[in-house]
Every structure is written in structure tokens, then in C-alpha cells.
Design a protein around this motif. Structure first.
Motif, PDB file in Angstrom:
ATOM      1  N   ALA A   5      39.194 -70.281  87.851  1.00  0.00           N
ATOM      2  CA  ALA A   5      39.077 -71.242  88.970  1.00  0.00           C
ATOM      3  C   ALA A   5      39.323 -70.575  90.372  1.00  0.00           C
ATOM      4  N   LEU A   6      39.903 -69.449  90.523  1.00  0.00           N
ATOM      5  CA  LEU A   6      39.899 -68.692  91.795  1.00  0.00           C
ATOM      6  C   LEU A   6      38.353 -68.508  92.236  1.00  0.00           C
ATOM      7  N   ALA A   7      37.700 -67.952  91.322  1.00  0.00           N
ATOM      8  CA  ALA A   7      36.259 -67.587  91.562  1.00  0.00           C
ATOM      9  C   ALA A   7      35.270 -68.813  92.042  1.00  0.00           C
ATOM     10  N   ALA A   8      35.816 -70.031  91.382  1.00  0.00           N
ATOM     11  CA  ALA A   8      34.890 -70.971  92.083  1.00  0.00           C
ATOM     12  C   ALA A   8      35.513 -71.542  93.186  1.00  0.00           C
ATOM     13  N   MET A   9      36.818 -71.452  93.605  1.00  0.00           N
ATOM     14  CA  MET A   9      37.205 -71.854  94.502  1.00  0.00           C
ATOM     15  C   MET A   9      36.648 -70.812  95.899  1.00  0.00           C
ATOM     16  N   ARG A  10      36.464 -69.705  95.471  1.00  0.00           N
ATOM     17  CA  ARG A  10      35.950 -68.769  96.562  1.00  0.00           C
ATOM     18  C   ARG A  10      34.553 -68.612  96.298  1.00  0.00           C
ATOM     19  N   GLY A  11      33.941 -69.418  95.765  1.00  0.00           N
ATOM     20  CA  GLY A  11      32.343 -69.308  95.696  1.00  0.00           C
ATOM     21  C   GLY A  11      31.620 -68.210  94.984  1.00  0.00           C
ATOM     22  N   ARG A  12      32.374 -67.650  94.214  1.00  0.00           N
ATOM     23  CA  ARG A  12      31.796 -66.283  93.568  1.00  0.00           C
ATOM     24  C   ARG A  12      31.083 -66.849  92.152  1.00  0.00           C
ATOM     25  N   PRO A  13      29.904 -65.897  91.758  1.00  0.00           N
ATOM     26  CA  PRO A  13      29.192 -66.459  90.722  1.00  0.00           C
ATOM     27  C   PRO A  13      30.106 -65.683  89.456  1.00  0.00           C
ATOM     28  N   LEU A  14      31.089 -65.053  89.437  1.00  0.00           N
ATOM     29  CA  LEU A  14      31.713 -64.479  88.412  1.00  0.00           C
ATOM     30  C   LEU A  14      33.190 -64.022  88.629  1.00  0.00           C
ATOM     31  N   ALA A  15      34.098 -64.252  88.071  1.00  0.00           N
ATOM     32  CA  ALA A  15      35.339 -63.851  88.623  1.00  0.00           C
ATOM     33  C   ALA A  15      35.438 -62.235  88.724  1.00  0.00           C
TER      34      ALA A  15
END
Length: 804
Positions: free
Chosen positions: A347-357
Motif C-alpha cells: 500500500a505504501l508503494a502504491a501511494m508513493r508511486g513505486r513499481p515495487l515496495a
């Protein structure tokens, strides 16, 4: 275009990047080259095939050193996720020719020497000087685009993309991208084309006089010219599908190849190369995380290794490992915690716009879910998983100096496996294996190879038959081993030669006695005659009592260690007794006319010699102890000296009081006589400062005397209350320093007794009654005899004969 020339396809990478390593593997599989050229020292071509052996387990490193000066060394570390390692393994497994094409390590050493010479000349003549170079791969060469002192390509590209964190941007763009198998985006050469274009743009925008790359302008120009020559040589050898794996910064220089004549001219005036040797050595992830070595400075090698080796679902697998680690450390972590941690990281990766955590998201999840906000849990995961202590292995067939092979043989036979994690090793010197381990570790310390360091024992056992070592294998000890190889081909021979040389060149008597002690600890009987001869000569000529007093304790300890370890220390006794006699003769005159600082230093020597004489003394079988008697007479003479002051022969109160206390503790002085001497020292005729020094010397080391002897406490209390007000501020710091050394219980008891005596009609609390166990007026011999069986068992002595 990818960085493609008529001769080679250049694959620009970032050192130690899992994304770059995967991309190189995919590109090589597509290209199927007939030759692989890799940025690295050409001296390693002869041993590169060892990378294909099953005994070779990364992380490993190439170690090059100058034969005549082993301290001049450089490392080229490789991890499993290093693109260069992937290329090496690809070529070796397919029998494809593989070569290193960077500037030779020997040439780098020569350039570094030239640079140092230029710096020395510049220091002598500010207007002159010359700019040298650093050997590629040495600890002084960052060899990675992250050096803030030069242009940082990754930072520049991240800034152009609108990101303020270069590392996170690079991970999102390269390291966290999994390779695709089909489609337009599945071209394995596409990433390298993008990297080549980006680096070309950055180098075009560099100053007109050149591009300041990671190794410096001049280093890069020379290295790139040499690499271009090696590419031409591979083409002349008949190779048509050449793949070059190098740092991304060098790609444009290898793509836009000038004429061969220009490169020859650039390399024509290189300094003469020293003779150099190279081998493979084990490396660790922790060393990769430090800013030393070629392409080092990886903040999270353990995390990168996981990204490269995880077959799928890297985040879930990573958090599962973190949960297992925390459970081993008694943290309450369940499978439900792991599930929630994975959800949070994604969820944090999605919120920060990253392809992978990435690592940031996984550590946030560890802190919040697995560790319940605990920084200690997060620190454990960071140390053990993010960085890690993985230690590589190299095959026995790798080149090594004879000393290294002998050390490896001892490590195997004594079951002392090198471990990068710090651990304590408790040794019982009565056991043959533990005694051999101790000898090996002491020999290595003598050779300047600090694999182990003596530490305080964590067990209940004490005595000279026990040792505790703190062991930690640092990969850079390989350089120390090469340096020490000049002393001999085996550990014992090298340590013996090193001890002899140390004895001849020792400048202080204490250094010689410490060396003699080390020779006994390391069991080097062949070195002892030389050490003892030099020690006897130096001791006979040295007239400084402080030097003699400083040297004596190590000699006496050597005698005791000789008894415990079964070594012959008989040669030491004569020298030790001679030193003790000379100290006894010279100590009283040496204590006269000392200031406060000199008296404090001499008191340290006084205590050290007293302890040494106690160990040196004889027993019932050897007859009267002449050394102890002579030392007691010296202390008596010191205690009777006049106070320091106007008299040139006066002795500071600190030393006179200390002498009285040592005599009292040894039973050489009665309590009544000690009280009389205290009364004289604290009388009104003595100066307050001298009296306070006497009290400090007498009371230092323990205040139980004041608890159990009313007379001494009354004398001290009466003197202190009579000190004039103008002198009180002068003596107060001395007394505070003395009483601060007492245990808290002793200070409290003394204070209560003084307070009780200060009340109207009050008297000091009585001392412990004679009937109280442990405080009788005379020792209880029957109870003391009951301890003998246990003491003999602990000391390993023969059982005492039965008493009738």
C-alpha cells in the motif's frame, strides 16, 4: 542505438546492482557473444576460470598487491548480484573467452606512487607539484558515480526526472524492474540503449576540457584508452560478437572510439609498473556496505542479494525472513503479522508511486507491524538482513602465499572457521585444543593480524588457565596476511622472526618485557633466547626506576603463564628477580622531590610492583622469600621518609601513605602501628595538602578499614574537622577523589557512623562483633581448610593429603 561499435556491444551497468545484473544476463543470452570483456584488472585473466568452480561462493574479491610492498593493495569485490560476476559466470560456464580490460592494477599502483611523489614535491614547493592518479579498485578510488566530489550521473538524471532522491529513483527505474520476456518492452538491449544515451548527454554537458568521471579526469582518460585498446585486440583475435560489461559512465568513451594512434599516444608515458600478484579472497556483505574498494558503498547488500535471488514475490519472502529473525530474538511475531506487513508495504508503494515496495516501504512495515514500533527490532533486521554477514568462499586452488595456506590448515584443524560476525570464544588452557587455539591467536596478534582480541570473560570461571577472545574476521585481513608473509612461510616461523626483529628494534624496556610475555603466550621458544638476551642487556643499562617498575609486571606474568601452559619460563626468573632487586634499591630515592603529577604516576608503579612481587615470591619448598622481604623493607623505608616540602629528600604523602597501606594489607604492619603512623601524618605539624595526600594513598583501593577500625576512622575524622578553613578547599578535591573510589555501601556505612558520632552523646556504631562470621579477630583455620578441595579442583592441582 545501444552502445554498439563495429567491434563490440557495450553494456553499461552500475556496480553491484541486481537490476543491472538481471539485465546483463538477459542481454548476454540474446547476444550469445564469442568473447566477453569486463572492466577489471587484466592480471586476473589467469585466475578468472576459478569463478566456475563450485567451491567459489560470492561475495568474493580480487586482491592485487605489490610483491615488494604488500601494503600497497587493492580489492575488486563481487557479489552474486554484481553485473560483472554474472558476466563472468556466463562466460566460464559456456567456455566463452573472458578477459578483464581495465588499466592493469600494477599500472594503477605506479600512478598512485607518482601522485604521492607529486604531492610531496608540492608540499615542499607550493608553486610546483603534479597531479597523479589513484589505482582503480583501491580504497581511495570511489569507482562509483556517487562521489559527491565529482559529477554524480545518477543524481543528475534523478534531478532531470524531477526526483530528489537519486537512490530511490535508480531503484525504481532499474533495480526493481523485473525483465519481461515478450513484447516491445522485452528487448534486453533497450535498458542499455537508454543508459548509453543518458550518459552521452551528461558527458556532452561536462566542461570542455573533459568529463570529470568517478575516478577523476586523468584516471578515466587513461582507463578508457586502455579499454579501447583491449577491444581492438579482441577484434584482431578474430572475435566478431564481443560483449563489453563496464561502468555506465564509460560507455560513450568506448562507443566513440578515436584512432588507435591517439590512444597509444595517451598511454605512452605511463610510469614503470611494479611486480604485482593477484588472487581471489573471501568478502562479506558488510564490507560491501562500507565506502571502500572498487564499486563499494552499497547501503543494503543483503536486500540487493534478496532481490536478485528471490524467484518471485520478493516482498512477501523478505518480510517472512524478517519475521523469522525476530521470532528467534523472542519478538512475538505471527503469520498474521507477516500478512499485514506485506499489505502495508504494498500500500505504501502504491501511494508513493513505486513499481515495487522497496527497502523503505519494507522497513516501515517492519517497524509498524512486526516490531510494534520498536526501533530495536528494526535495528536487528537492518543489521542482519539489510546489510548481513554473508561470507564468501574461494577454492583451495586459488593462488595464496604459503603463510595463508598454513593459517588455513590451522583453522581447519582447530575448528576455528573465519566468521564475519563478532563472537566470543572462551578457552580453557588446560585442554590441548584450546591451548593450541590460544597460541595461534597470540601468534597472529604478534604478526599484526588482529583476527581476535582479548576480552573480559563472560563465564564464572577465573584464573590464568582461562582466556576469552573476541573474534571477527575482516576480509581485509588478507592484506595483513600477505604483509606478514615476508617473515616466514608458516605462522610459527613468521611469528618467531617477527618477535626477534621486535626485540632488536625495541626502544623501551617495557616493550621488551611485554614481548617476552607474548612469546610465552604464543609458545615461541625459538624467539625467547634473542628476546631475553636483549632484555638482559637493556635492563642492565637502564637506570630509570620507573622504566624498571613498568617492565617488571609483564615478566612476572610471563612466569605464571609459563607454569599454567607448561612452557619453560626459567630464563625469565633470573631477569625478573634482578629487576625486582634494582627496583627495591632505586625506588626510595626516585620518590623524592616529586610534584603531584609525578607522585600520582609513581603510585601506579608502586602498586604494579607490589602485585608483581607477590606473584614472584617463593613458597614453602623454596625457603625464605628474599624478594618479598626486601620489598617489604623498601616499603618500610619509604613510609619512614620525611614529608615532601622544603626538604630535598622528602617523599609526597601520597606515596608514604600508600606504602603503609600495602604493608598493612600484607600483614607486615600491625593495625596499632598503622594507626600510629596515621596519627603522625595527620598531626597539626603536617601540612594539609601533604596530610590529604597521605590519606588518599592509604585509603585508595578500598575503605573497609574505616568500617571495621574505630581508631582509624576517629583519626581521620578528627584531622578533617581540624583542617583550617583556608586550607579546606585545597584538600577537599583530594578527599572527594579518594572517597569516590569506595563502593556505595562503604561510603554509606562510613557516613552513618560519622553522623552517629556527631550527635550529642553519640558514639560510633560498633564494629562487627568478633562472633560475626568473617569478622573474627583471628582467622578460622578450620573453616579455611574446608575450601582446599574446591580450590585444588579449580586450579587443577593434586588433591591435598588427608588430614588426621
Amino acid at each position: 542505438m545501444p552502445a554498439t561499435t563495429p567491434r563490440a556491444t557495450v553494456l553499461g551497468v552500475r556496480h553491484h546492482g541486481p537490476g543491472s545484473a538481471r539485465a546483463v544476463a538477459a542481454a548476454l543470452a540474446r547476444l550469445e557473444p564469442d568473447a566477453v570483456l569486463i572492466e577489471g584488472p587484466p592480471e586476473a585473466d589467469a585466475i578468472v576460470a576459478l569463478a566456475g568452480e563450485k567451491e567459489m561462493v560470492p561475495p568474493v574479491a580480487l586482491l592485487a598487491h605489490v610483491v615488494d610492498d604488500p601494503a600497497r593493495a587493492a580489492f575488486w569485490p563481487f557479489a552474486s548480484f554484481s553485473p560483472e560476476w554474472v558476466a563472468i559466470r556466463y562466460a566460464v560456464e559456456r567456455a566463452t573467452p573472458v578477459r578483464f580490460i581495465d588499466l592493469p592494477a600494477a599500472q594503477g599502483f605506479a600512478l598512485a606512487a607518482a601522485r604521492e611523489q607529486g604531492e610531496r614535491e608540492a608540499a615542499e614547493e607550493p608553486a610546483g607539484g603534479s597531479q597523479g592518479s589513484t589505482p582503480p579498485g583501491s580504497s581511495a578510488d570511489p569507482a562509483d558515480p556517487g562521489d559527491p566530489a565529482v559529477l554524480d550521473p545518477i543524481a543528475a538524471l534523478a534531478h532531470a526526472a524531477g526526483h530528489d532522491d537519486p537512490e530511490r529513483w535508480w531503484e525504481d527505474v532499474v533495480e526493481h524492474r523485473l525483465p519481461r520476456e515478450r513484447g516491445a518492452e522485452g528487448d534486453p538491449l533497450a535498458p542499455f540503449r537508454a543508459v548509453a544515451d543518458a550518459m552521452a548527454a551528461l558527458r556532452d554537458r561536462a566542461p570542455a576540457d573533459g568529463a570529470p568521471g568517478p575516478g577523476g579526469l586523468r584516471d578515466d582518460a587513461l582507463r578508457e584508452a586502455y579499454m579501447r585498446q583491449q577491444i581492438r585486440a579482441a577484434h584482431r583475435s578474430g572475435h566478431t560478437r564481443i560483449a563489453v560489461v563496464c561502468g555506465a559512465w564509460h560507455v560513450p568513451a568506448l562507443e566513440r572510439m578515436p584512432s588507435a594512434a591517439q590512444d597509444r599516444e595517451l598511454l605512452r608515458n605511463l610510469p614503470r609498473k611494479p611486480r604485482t600478484e593477484i588472487t581471489w579472497v573471501p568478502w562479506t556483505h558488510r564490507r560491501l556496505a562500507q565506502q571502500t574498494g572498487y564499486g563499494a558503498g552499497v547501503d543494503s547488500p543483503g536486500w540487493y542479494h534478496h532481490l536478485f535471488t528471490a524467484p518471485d514475490r520478493p516482498v512477501a519472502r523478505w518480510l517472512t525472513r524478517a519475521a523469522g529473525l525476530l521470532r528467534e530474538a523472542d519478538h512475538p511475531v505471527s503469520s498474521a503479522h507477516v500478512i499485514e506487513a506485506v499489505r502495508l508495504a504494498e500500500a505504501l508503494a502504491a501511494m508513493r508511486g513505486r513499481p515495487l515496495a522497496g527497502l523503505t516501504e519494507t522497513l516501515d512495515a517492519v517497524r509498524a507491524v512486526l516490531g510494534d514500533g520498536s526501533e530495536a527490532a528494526l535495528a536487528l533486521v537492518h543489521d542482519r538482513l539489510v546489510v548481513g554477514d554473508a561470507l564468501g568462499e574461494v577454492p583451495d586452488t586459488a593462488p595464496a602465499v604459503p603463510l595463508q595456506r598454513d593459517l588455513a590448515r590451522w583453522q581447519r584443524s582447530l575448528r576455528l572457521r573465519p566468521d564475519p560476525a563478532e563472537r566470543d570464544l572462551d578457552l580453557d588452557l588446560r585442554k590441548e585444543t584450546d591451548a593450541a587455539r590460544s597460541r595461534l591467536l597470540h601468534r597472529l596478534r604478534l604478526l599484526g593480524i588482529p583476527w581476535g582480541a582479548p576480552a573480559r570473560s563472560t563465564t564464572a570461571g577465573t584464573g590464568t588457565f582461562r582466556e576469552t577472545w573476541r573474534l571477527r574476521w575482516d576480509p581485509e585481513l588478507a592484506v595483513r596476511i600477505v604483509e606478514a608473509a615476508a617473515w616466514g612461510t608458516t605462522v610459527e616461523a613468521a611469528a618467531t622472526a617477527r618477535a626477534r626483529d621486535g626485540a632488536v628494534h625495541a626502544t623501551a624496556l617495557a616493550d621488551l618485557t611485554a614481548l617476552a610475555e607474548t612469546c610465552l603466550l604464543a609458545d615461541l621458544p625459538a624467539a625467547l633466547p634473542t628476546v631475553m638476551r636483549v632484555l638482559a642487556d637493556r635492563a642492565a643499562l637502564d637506570t630509570d626506576v620507573s622504566h624498571l617498575a613498568e617492565a617488571l609486571p609483564a615478566l612476572v606474568r610471563s612466569l605464571r603463564y609459563g607454569d599454567v601452559r607448561g612452557t619453560d619460563a626459567g630464563a625469565l626468573r633470573g631477569v625478573a628477580e634482578g629487576l625486582a632487586v634494582r627496583v627495591c634499591v632505586g625506588l626510595p630515592p626516585a620518590c623524592t622531590g616529586l610534584d603531584a603529577e609525578g607522585a600520582a604516576a609513581m603510585r601506579v608503579h608502586l602498586d604494579a610492583v607490589h602485585g608483581a612481587v607477590a606473584l614472584l615470591g617463593g613458597d614453602a619448598e623454596t625457603g625464605p622469600d628474599a624478594v618479598r622481604d626486601r620489598w617489604a623493607a623498601t616499603l618500610h623505608a619509604l613510609a619512614r621518609r620525611e614529608p615532601a616540602g622544603s626538604l630535598a629528600t622528602g617523599v609526597p604523602g601520597l606515596l608514604r601513605g600508600r606504602a603503609v597501606r600495602l604493608l598493612l594489607d600484607d600483614g607486615r604492619l600491625s593495625t596499632e602501628e598503622a594507626a600510629r603512623r596515621m596519627r603522625l601524618a595527620l598531626s597539626t605539624t603536617a601540612g594539609p595538602a601533604d596530610a590529604a595526600g597521605w590519606a588518599e594513598g592509604f585509603l585508595s583501593g578500598g575503605g573497609m578499614l574505616l568500617v571495621h577500625d574505630d581508631r582509624l576512622l576517629d583519626l581521620l575524622d578528627g584531622w578533617l574537622t581540624a583542617v583550617p578553613a583556608d586550607a579546606f578547599t585545597e584538600v577537599l578535591p583530594l578527599l572527594r577523589r579518594t572517597f569516590s573510589g569506595f563502593e556505595a555501601g562503604v561510603r554509606r556505612t562510613v557516613g552513618e557512623r560519622v553522623r552517629a558520632a556527631a550527635r550529642p552523646g553519640g558514639t560510633p556504631a560498633p564494629s562487627a562483633a568478633p562472633t560475626t562470621p568473617g569478622f573474627a579477630t583471628h582467622p578460622d583455620l578450620t573453616r579455611a581448610d574446608a575450601t582446599l578441595p574446591t580450590l585444588t579442583l579449580l586450579l587443577g592441582l593434586p588433591a591435598p593429603p588427608p588430614t588426621r
